[in-house]
Design a protein around this motif. Structure first.
Motif, mmCIF file in Angstrom:
data_model
loop_
_atom_site.group_PDB
_atom_site.id
_atom_site.type_symbol
_atom_site.label_atom_id
_atom_site.label_comp_id
_atom_site.label_asym_id
_atom_site.label_seq_id
_atom_site.Cartn_x
_atom_site.Cartn_y
_atom_site.Cartn_z
ATOM 1 N N THR A 85 112.427 39.543 0.920
ATOM 2 C CA THR A 85 112.373 38.433 -0.030
ATOM 3 C C THR A 85 111.019 38.472 -0.757
ATOM 4 O OG1 THR A 85 111.601 37.009 1.762
ATOM 5 C CG2 THR A 85 113.963 37.010 1.302
ATOM 6 N N PRO A 86 110.832 37.699 -1.835
ATOM 7 C CA PRO A 86 109.573 37.785 -2.598
ATOM 8 C C PRO A 86 108.297 37.625 -1.779
ATOM 9 C CG PRO A 86 111.201 36.621 -3.880
ATOM 10 C CD PRO A 86 111.837 36.877 -2.536
ATOM 11 N N PRO A 87 108.184 36.653 -0.845
ATOM 12 C CA PRO A 87 106.935 36.575 -0.078
ATOM 13 C C PRO A 87 106.655 37.827 0.750
ATOM 14 C CG PRO A 87 108.145 34.520 0.105
ATOM 15 C CD PRO A 87 109.060 35.500 -0.556
ATOM 16 N N LEU A 88 107.710 38.454 1.293
ATOM 17 C CA LEU A 88 107.488 39.685 2.042
ATOM 18 C C LEU A 88 107.088 40.827 1.126
ATOM 19 C CD1 LEU A 88 110.351 39.855 4.720
ATOM 20 C CD2 LEU A 88 107.938 39.407 5.073
ATOM 21 N N GLY A 89 107.539 40.773 -0.126
ATOM 22 C CA GLY A 89 107.237 41.849 -1.054
ATOM 23 C C GLY A 89 105.762 41.990 -1.370
ATOM 24 N N VAL A 90 105.016 40.894 -1.316
ATOM 25 C CA VAL A 90 103.590 40.988 -1.647
ATOM 26 C C VAL A 90 102.827 41.794 -0.613
ATOM 27 C CG1 VAL A 90 103.636 38.798 -2.895
ATOM 28 C CG2 VAL A 90 103.052 38.803 -0.469
ATOM 29 N N ALA A 91 103.415 41.979 0.575
ATOM 30 C CA ALA A 91 102.740 42.800 1.590
ATOM 31 C C ALA A 91 102.672 44.263 1.183
ATOM 32 C CB ALA A 91 103.465 42.675 2.928
ATOM 33 N N ALA A 92 103.486 44.668 0.196
ATOM 34 C CA ALA A 92 103.458 46.058 -0.247
ATOM 35 C C ALA A 92 102.154 46.402 -0.950
ATOM 36 C CB ALA A 92 104.640 46.319 -1.184
ATOM 37 N N PHE A 93 101.402 45.397 -1.367
ATOM 38 C CA PHE A 93 100.149 45.644 -2.086
ATOM 39 C C PHE A 93 98.948 45.670 -1.140
ATOM 40 C CE2 PHE A 93 103.136 43.639 -4.947
ATOM 41 C CZ PHE A 93 103.108 44.483 -6.033
ATOM 42 N N ARG A 94 99.210 45.568 0.159
ATOM 43 C CA ARG A 94 98.130 45.624 1.138
ATOM 44 C C ARG A 94 98.007 47.045 1.670
ATOM 45 N NH1 ARG A 94 99.310 41.914 5.968
ATOM 46 N NH2 ARG A 94 100.775 43.600 6.377
ATOM 47 N N ASN A 95 96.826 47.583 1.568
ATOM 48 C CA ASN A 95 96.581 48.955 2.012
ATOM 49 C C ASN A 95 95.326 48.964 2.867
ATOM 50 O OD1 ASN A 95 95.815 51.743 2.183
ATOM 51 N ND2 ASN A 95 97.149 52.159 0.425
ATOM 52 N N GLU A 96 95.468 49.269 4.152
ATOM 53 C CA GLU A 96 94.327 49.215 5.060
ATOM 54 C C GLU A 96 93.310 50.318 4.773
ATOM 55 O OE1 GLU A 96 95.805 49.298 8.997
ATOM 56 O OE2 GLU A 96 96.852 47.370 8.879
ATOM 57 N N GLU A 97 93.739 51.437 4.162
ATOM 58 C CA GLU A 97 92.828 52.544 3.895
ATOM 59 C C GLU A 97 92.138 52.396 2.547
ATOM 60 O OE1 GLU A 97 95.042 56.104 4.269
ATOM 61 O OE2 GLU A 97 95.434 55.858 6.422
ATOM 62 N N ALA A 98 92.938 52.108 1.493
ATOM 63 C CA ALA A 98 92.364 52.027 0.148
ATOM 64 C C ALA A 98 91.952 50.614 -0.232
ATOM 65 C CB ALA A 98 93.364 52.571 -0.883
ATOM 66 N N GLY A 99 92.325 49.629 0.584
ATOM 67 C CA GLY A 99 92.013 48.247 0.243
ATOM 68 C C GLY A 99 93.142 47.608 -0.539
ATOM 69 N N THR A 100 93.163 46.301 -0.569
ATOM 70 C CA THR A 100 94.219 45.572 -1.251
ATOM 71 C C THR A 100 94.033 45.649 -2.761
ATOM 72 O OG1 THR A 100 94.401 44.045 0.610
ATOM 73 C CG2 THR A 100 95.352 43.334 -1.472
ATOM 74 N N SER A 101 95.148 45.881 -3.468
ATOM 75 C CA SER A 101 95.127 45.905 -4.935
ATOM 76 C C SER A 101 95.310 44.471 -5.432
ATOM 77 C CB SER A 101 96.234 46.824 -5.465
ATOM 78 O OG SER A 101 96.101 48.135 -4.961
#
Length: 278
Positions: A226-242
């Protein structure tokens, strides 16, 4: 100070206080929109700059839609919230009508149980629901996202309070015309309850569109996010959050809710007002 001048001053102070409160509430959303307009180098500067020096909104939106299937998340949100609302209405209307207009033993006890259920937080029953859905094999599906919310005790309570304001003479006239109780619910009570239905619809859609807790437990396939779960795709532990694309995606996600509320604002206020008349 004359009474007219005193009223003018008090009115100005009230409006100033309301505007200050509105600014405090809206500031996170304003900052989200401003961040969505900034390029990466301006987001991480060591000074507060409200307006971006370089407009970067289109680039952030493009990255938001390419980095994650945002349209799929939005479609899932529409499917889940629409299905939940439709089933909630189908359950809440007859139940509320029975509690408001029918006379039968135990009616007050049942209404007391409805009020009691309002006190139970959904997080308290998350583990039993998860175990139940695991046993019957419906986890990681649309059914797992929809079924826990098909009965809304808040919807039953809200509709019951509205139905109390409907004159009994209207229902008696419908019965004299030969309508059954179910026909009265859908052909007589439903048209009169449009303001309350819109008010409840906004509460339901906002709650389940923004729900993060239960979808995080119930599904693990990305095509069901769902949309709230989709925002987790922008979290990157190596490169940092976009943060730029993240804020752009968050802006796209909340726009349908804002548009729906603005279009139904008058009916929403009318529904909330009428449910408290009796």
């Amino acid at each position: 100070m004359t009474p007219a001048l005193r009223d003018t001053v008090f009115s100005g102070l009230r409006h100033a206080a309301l505007m200050a409160g509105a600014l405090v509430v809206l500031m996170p959303f304003i900052w989200m929109l401003v961040t969505a307009m900034k390029p990466p180098q301006e987001i991480f500067i060591d000074q507060i700059r409200f307006w971006p020096g370089q407009m970067y909104l289109l680039e952030n939106l493009h990255e938001a839609f390419t980095k994650a299937p945002l349209l799929r998340y939005l479609l899932n949100g529409v499917i889940v919230t629409a299905a939940i609302l439709a089933i909630q209405v189908m359950v809440a209307f007859p139940a509320a009508y029975a509690l408001a207009k029918l006379r039968f033993p135990g009616r007050r006890v049942l209404f007391g149980l409805v009020l009691l259920c309002l006190l139970i937080p959904p997080h308290a029953i998350a583990v039993p629901l998860f175990l139940l859905f695991h046993q019957i094999g419906i986890l990681n599906s649309y059914a797992a996202l929809i079924l826990p919310f098909t009965i809304s005790v808040f919807g039953i309570f809200l509709m019951r309070q509205f139905f109390l304001t409907v004159p009994d003479d209207l229902i008696d006239a419908a019965r004299m015309d030969g309508l059954s109780e179910f026909s009265i619910v859908w052909r007589v009570m439903l048209p009169t309850a449009i303001p309350a239905l819109i008010a409840f619809g906004i509460f339901s859609v906002v709650a389940h569109w923004n729900d993060y807790f239960w979808p995080l437990i119930a599904v693990n396939s990305e095509h069901l996010y769902t949309p709230p779960l989709g925002v987790a795709a922008f979290r990157n532990e190596e490169a940092g959050t976009s943060y730029g694309p993240l804020m752009a995606a968050a802006t796209v996600i909340i726009l349908p809710l804002v548009a729906a509320f603005l279009m139904a604002q008058r009916r929403f206020i009318e529904g909330i007002t009428l449910t408290g008349m009796k």
